[in-house]
Scaffold this motif. Structure first.
Motif, short mmCIF file in Angstrom:
data_model
loop_
_atom_site.label_atom_id
_atom_site.label_comp_id
_atom_site.label_asym_id
_atom_site.label_seq_id
_atom_site.Cartn_x
_atom_site.Cartn_y
_atom_site.Cartn_z
N TYR A 191 7.71 10.80 9.97
CA TYR A 191 8.27 11.50 11.13
C TYR A 191 7.96 12.99 11.09
N LEU A 192 8.11 13.58 9.90
CA LEU A 192 7.90 15.02 9.76
C LEU A 192 6.45 15.41 9.94
N LEU A 193 5.54 14.56 9.43
CA LEU A 193 4.12 14.90 9.49
C LEU A 193 3.40 14.20 10.64
N LEU A 194 4.14 13.34 11.39
CA LEU A 194 3.57 12.61 12.51
C LEU A 194 2.27 11.91 12.11
N GLY A 195 1.15 12.27 12.68
CA GLY A 195 -0.10 11.55 12.42
C GLY A 195 -0.84 12.03 11.19
N GLY A 196 -0.26 13.00 10.46
CA GLY A 196 -0.97 13.58 9.33
C GLY A 196 -1.21 12.63 8.18
N LEU A 197 -0.40 11.54 8.10
CA LEU A 197 -0.52 10.60 6.98
C LEU A 197 -1.34 9.35 7.34
N SER A 198 -1.78 9.25 8.59
CA SER A 198 -2.46 8.03 9.01
C SER A 198 -3.71 7.74 8.17
N GLY A 199 -4.42 8.79 7.74
CA GLY A 199 -5.63 8.59 6.95
C GLY A 199 -5.36 8.15 5.53
N VAL A 200 -4.12 8.33 5.07
CA VAL A 200 -3.77 7.98 3.68
C VAL A 200 -3.28 6.54 3.58
N ILE A 201 -2.77 6.00 4.69
CA ILE A 201 -2.15 4.67 4.67
C ILE A 201 -3.08 3.60 4.10
N PRO A 202 -4.36 3.51 4.51
CA PRO A 202 -5.22 2.45 3.96
C PRO A 202 -5.33 2.50 2.44
N TYR A 203 -5.37 3.70 1.87
CA TYR A 203 -5.51 3.84 0.42
C TYR A 203 -4.22 3.45 -0.30
N LEU A 204 -3.07 3.74 0.30
CA LEU A 204 -1.80 3.31 -0.28
C LEU A 204 -1.67 1.79 -0.23
N LEU A 205 -2.15 1.19 0.86
CA LEU A 205 -2.13 -0.26 0.96
C LEU A 205 -3.00 -0.90 -0.12
N VAL A 206 -4.17 -0.30 -0.37
CA VAL A 206 -5.08 -0.82 -1.40
C VAL A 206 -4.45 -0.68 -2.78
N LEU A 207 -3.81 0.46 -3.05
CA LEU A 207 -3.15 0.65 -4.35
C LEU A 207 -2.04 -0.38 -4.56
N ALA A 208 -1.23 -0.59 -3.52
CA ALA A 208 -0.18 -1.60 -3.62
C ALA A 208 -0.78 -2.98 -3.88
N SER A 209 -1.87 -3.28 -3.18
CA SER A 209 -2.53 -4.58 -3.36
C SER A 209 -3.07 -4.74 -4.77
N SER A 210 -3.60 -3.65 -5.33
CA SER A 210 -4.16 -3.73 -6.68
C SER A 210 -3.08 -4.13 -7.70
N SER A 211 -1.85 -3.66 -7.47
CA SER A 211 -0.77 -4.03 -8.40
C SER A 211 -0.43 -5.51 -8.28
N PHE A 212 -0.38 -6.02 -7.03
CA PHE A 212 -0.07 -7.44 -6.83
C PHE A 212 -1.15 -8.34 -7.43
N ILE A 213 -2.42 -7.97 -7.19
CA ILE A 213 -3.54 -8.76 -7.72
C ILE A 213 -3.53 -8.74 -9.24
N TYR A 214 -3.32 -7.56 -9.83
CA TYR A 214 -3.35 -7.45 -11.28
C TYR A 214 -2.22 -8.27 -11.92
N ILE A 215 -1.03 -8.19 -11.36
CA ILE A 215 0.10 -8.92 -11.91
C ILE A 215 -0.16 -10.43 -11.83
N ALA A 216 -0.66 -10.89 -10.69
CA ALA A 216 -0.92 -12.32 -10.51
C ALA A 216 -1.97 -12.82 -11.49
N VAL A 217 -3.08 -12.09 -11.60
CA VAL A 217 -4.22 -12.55 -12.40
C VAL A 217 -4.02 -12.30 -13.89
N SER A 218 -3.44 -11.16 -14.24
CA SER A 218 -3.33 -10.78 -15.65
C SER A 218 -2.07 -11.30 -16.34
N ASP A 219 -0.96 -11.34 -15.62
CA ASP A 219 0.31 -11.68 -16.25
C ASP A 219 0.82 -13.08 -15.92
#
Length: 255
Positions: A191-219
Motif C-alpha cells: 500500500y505504501l509503495l503502490l506499484g513500486g514492488l511489482s517488479g520484485v514479486i516474481p523473484y519472491l515467488l521463485v524464492l518461496a517455491s525454491s524452499s517448497f521444492i527443496y523441502i519436498a525433494v531433500s527432506d
C-alpha cells in the motif's frame, strides 16, 4: 483502504490456517508419517503448477528467475547444512542410540525452512491483496478469497511437515499463524509503495517455491524412500497424486 487491506490479509490468514488445522489435526494427524507423501504432492504442485508459472508469466527475465531459483535451492541447502552441523555438534559423543522418533528429529530442520518459505509466499500474497484493493475494493475482496482457496492446501502441507518434524499441535498452529502475519507486512508495504514492488514479486515467488521444492525433494522424499515395499510405494504414489489434485482443484476454484 489501508485498514481494509490489513483486515483482508488477517482474515484470509486466519481462515486458511484454521481450515488447514482442522483437517491436519483431525483426520491427518493420526497418520502424519504416511501423509508426508500427500505433503510432497501439495508442496511440489504449489510451487511448480502455481507459484512458478505465475512468476514466469509476469514478464520478468526468465534467466534471472532461473538464477533466483538456483540461488534459492543452494541457499536452503547451505541453511540445512548449518542446521545439521549444529545438530551433529549437540549430539556428538553423547553415547545414545537413535530413538524411535529419530526420523522426526532429523526432519526438524525442514520445519523452520517451511516456515521461512511460507512467510515469503504470504508476503507476496499481501502485496497482491494491496494491489487489488488499490484498483478496486471489490477486486481486493475477491483476491483475498482466492488466496484463501490456494492457501488451504499449502497450509495443510505445512502442518504435516511441522508435525512430522516434531512440533506439537499448538506450537505448529502458533508458528503457522505467525507466518501469515507476513501477509499483513506485505499488504502494508504494498500500500505504501503502490506499484513500486511489482517488479520484485516474481523473484519472491521463485524464492518461496525454491524452499517448497527443496523441502519436498531433500527432506520428505528420502523419508518415503525408506519404505520401498510395493504396497507402501503404491499408497505413497496415490497420496502424492492426491496432493497434486488438491492444489489443482482449489487453484481452479480460486480463479
Amino acid at each position: 483502504m489501508l485498514w481494509s487491506i490489513i483486515a483482508a490479509n488477517l482474515l484470509a490468514g486466519l481462515v486458511s490456517v484454521s481450515c488447514a488445522a482442522l483437517l491436519s489435526f483431525g483426520l491427518l494427524a493420526s497418520v502424519v508419517r504416511r501423509m508426508v507423501s500427500y505433503s510432497v504432492g501439495l508442496l511440489l504442485a504449489t510451487s511448480l503448477l502455481h507459484a512458478l508459472p505465475e512468476a514466469f508469466e509476469s514478464g520478468a527475465d526468465a534467466r534471472a528467475l532461473f538464477a533466483t531459483l538456483l540461488a534459492g535451492l543452494l541457499g536452503f541447502f547451505l541453511l540445512e547444512k548449518l542446521t545439521l552441523l549444529r545438530h551433529s555438534h549437540h549430539h556428538e559423543g553423547d553415547g545414545h542410540g537413535h530413538s524411535h522418533g529419530h526420523d522426526a528429529d532429523e526432519a526438524g530442520k525442514s520445519g523452520w525452512m517451511i516456515l521461512l518459505g511460507d512467510g515469503l509466499h504470504n508476503f507476496v500474497d499481501g502485496i497482491l491483496v494491496a494491489a487489488a484493493f488499490s484498483t478496486d475494493p471489490q477486486l481486493g475482496i475477491v483476491t483475498a478469497a482466492a488466496i484463501v482457496a490456494h492457501e488451504i492446501p499449502q497450509e495443510i502441507g505445512d502442518f504435516i511437515v511441522l508435525l512430522n518434524a516434531g512440533f506439537s499441535k499448538m506450537r505448529a498452529l502458533i508458528y503457522n499463524f505467525s507466518s501469515t502475519l507476513a501477509a499483513v507486512a506485505g499488504g502494508v508495504l504494498g500500500y505504501l509503495l503502490l506499484g513500486g514492488l511489482s517488479g520484485v514479486i516474481p523473484y519472491l515467488l521463485v524464492l518461496a517455491s525454491s524452499s517448497f521444492i527443496y523441502i519436498a525433494v531433500s527432506d520428505l522424499m528420502p523419508q518415503m524412500q525408506k519404505r520401498p515395499e510395493a504396497r507402501e510405494t503404491l499408497i505413497q504414489s496415490l497420496l502424492v497424486a492426491a496432493g497434486i489434485g488438491t492444489v489443482l482443484l482449489l487453484t481452479q476454484a480460486g480463479h
